[in-house]
Design a protein around this motif. Structure first.
Motif, mmCIF file in Angstrom:
data_model
loop_
_atom_site.group_PDB
_atom_site.id
_atom_site.type_symbol
_atom_site.label_atom_id
_atom_site.label_comp_id
_atom_site.label_asym_id
_atom_site.label_seq_id
_atom_site.Cartn_x
_atom_site.Cartn_y
_atom_site.Cartn_z
ATOM 1 N N ALA A 67 6.333 -13.309 -28.827
ATOM 2 C CA ALA A 67 6.019 -12.548 -30.038
ATOM 3 C C ALA A 67 7.176 -12.616 -31.034
ATOM 4 O O ALA A 67 6.961 -12.816 -32.233
ATOM 5 N N LEU A 68 8.394 -12.476 -30.550
ATOM 6 C CA LEU A 68 9.562 -12.527 -31.435
ATOM 7 C C LEU A 68 9.777 -13.926 -32.005
ATOM 8 O O LEU A 68 10.131 -14.080 -33.170
ATOM 9 N N ALA A 69 9.548 -14.953 -31.201
ATOM 10 C CA ALA A 69 9.714 -16.331 -31.675
ATOM 11 C C ALA A 69 8.767 -16.637 -32.829
ATOM 12 O O ALA A 69 9.081 -17.445 -33.700
ATOM 13 N N GLY A 70 7.638 -15.969 -32.851
ATOM 14 C CA GLY A 70 6.661 -16.175 -33.925
ATOM 15 C C GLY A 70 6.909 -15.320 -35.157
ATOM 16 O O GLY A 70 6.112 -15.351 -36.092
ATOM 17 N N ARG A 71 7.986 -14.574 -35.156
ATOM 18 C CA ARG A 71 8.264 -13.674 -36.277
ATOM 19 C C ARG A 71 9.486 -14.085 -37.090
ATOM 20 O O ARG A 71 10.139 -13.248 -37.706
ATOM 21 N N GLY A 72 9.829 -15.363 -37.064
ATOM 22 C CA GLY A 72 10.872 -15.868 -37.950
ATOM 23 C C GLY A 72 12.284 -15.812 -37.405
ATOM 24 O O GLY A 72 13.239 -16.054 -38.155
ATOM 25 N N TYR A 73 12.457 -15.529 -36.146
ATOM 26 C CA TYR A 73 13.801 -15.548 -35.574
ATOM 27 C C TYR A 73 14.219 -16.988 -35.306
ATOM 28 O O TYR A 73 13.415 -17.824 -34.930
ATOM 29 N N ASP A 74 15.494 -17.253 -35.498
ATOM 30 C CA ASP A 74 16.034 -18.585 -35.232
ATOM 31 C C ASP A 74 16.259 -18.806 -33.745
ATOM 32 O O ASP A 74 16.246 -19.940 -33.272
ATOM 33 N N ALA A 75 16.504 -17.731 -33.022
ATOM 34 C CA ALA A 75 16.681 -17.785 -31.570
ATOM 35 C C ALA A 75 16.268 -16.440 -30.990
ATOM 36 O O ALA A 75 16.316 -15.413 -31.671
ATOM 37 N N VAL A 76 15.876 -16.476 -29.736
ATOM 38 C CA VAL A 76 15.538 -15.267 -28.979
ATOM 39 C C VAL A 76 16.369 -15.310 -27.705
ATOM 40 O O VAL A 76 16.482 -16.358 -27.066
ATOM 41 N N VAL A 77 16.930 -14.174 -27.351
ATOM 42 C CA VAL A 77 17.707 -14.083 -26.120
ATOM 43 C C VAL A 77 16.989 -13.110 -25.187
ATOM 44 O O VAL A 77 16.700 -11.976 -25.581
ATOM 45 N N ALA A 78 16.687 -13.570 -23.974
ATOM 46 C CA ALA A 78 15.989 -12.761 -22.985
ATOM 47 C C ALA A 78 16.970 -12.335 -21.897
ATOM 48 O O ALA A 78 17.644 -13.178 -21.297
ATOM 49 N N LEU A 79 17.034 -11.028 -21.663
ATOM 50 C CA LEU A 79 17.964 -10.477 -20.686
ATOM 51 C C LEU A 79 17.195 -9.699 -19.619
ATOM 52 O O LEU A 79 16.351 -8.869 -19.946
ATOM 53 N N GLY A 80 17.495 -9.976 -18.383
ATOM 54 C CA GLY A 80 16.846 -9.259 -17.293
ATOM 55 C C GLY A 80 17.591 -9.483 -15.999
ATOM 56 O O GLY A 80 18.571 -10.221 -15.936
ATOM 57 N N VAL A 81 17.105 -8.836 -14.949
ATOM 58 C CA VAL A 81 17.693 -9.031 -13.629
ATOM 59 C C VAL A 81 16.604 -8.841 -12.581
ATOM 60 O O VAL A 81 15.776 -7.940 -12.682
ATOM 61 N N VAL A 82 16.603 -9.766 -11.619
ATOM 62 C CA VAL A 82 15.692 -9.679 -10.487
ATOM 63 C C VAL A 82 16.573 -9.795 -9.239
ATOM 64 O O VAL A 82 17.324 -10.762 -9.100
#
Length: 161
Positions: A67-82
């Protein structure tokens, strides 16, 4: 140490970029460290910080990143932990999140910084979270890698992204 052999990335003249950060909520202490590292990296690069979008867990990262990639951002950073448990759940979540984030990047052309820790123990996650005493700062590294990818793509395309 897992960070052994990591490149020294030097990124300049990227203050005009729009970078989104999406972060899971599970494992609050680890996530706080990852988010803090990501926001510090944005500041270090001169990129205007935006409040991270928080989603319930790592499983939800790909849909939010898309969703964020389709809103004009040049990059998206995903943070999580499993963190591995006693069932195959770990394997399914790690595989799904990794494939989902890869798909977002490939389909949209928007670099996705992979700041999802996949650890056997909570101690391993804490050691990578960028907290006091941690040996690594994966939130900071994920932002730097995503922005360095945007810069590399700019150098060959002559365009904004």
């Amino acid at each position: 140490m897992s960070g052994k052999g990591a490149p020294e990335l030097s990124v300049q003249n990227v203050g005009d970029l729009k970078v989104a950060v999406v972060a899971a909520q599970w494992h609050e202490k680890v996530m706080d460290g990852l988010v803090d590292g990501a926001l510090r990296a944005l500041r270090d690069l001169g990129i205007e910080e935006a409040a991270p979008l928080r989603v319930p867990g790592s499983w939800e990262l790909p849909v939010a990143a898309r969703a964020l990639a389709g809103r004009g951002y040049d990059a998206v950073v995903a943070l999580g932990v499993v963190i591995r448990g006693g069932t195959p759940h770990f394997d399914y979540v790690c595989q799904g999140v990794t494939q989902g984030l890869t798909q977002v990047a490939v389909e949209t052309g928007v670099p996705v910084g992979f700041g999802v820790l996949t650890c056997d123990t909570e101690e391993q996650a804490l050691d990578r979270a960028g907290l006091d005493g941690s040996h690594e700062d994966k939130g900071h590294e994920a932002v730097t890698a995503a922005v360095a990818t945007v810069a590399a793509l700019r150098s060959v395309s002559g365009t904004r992204r």
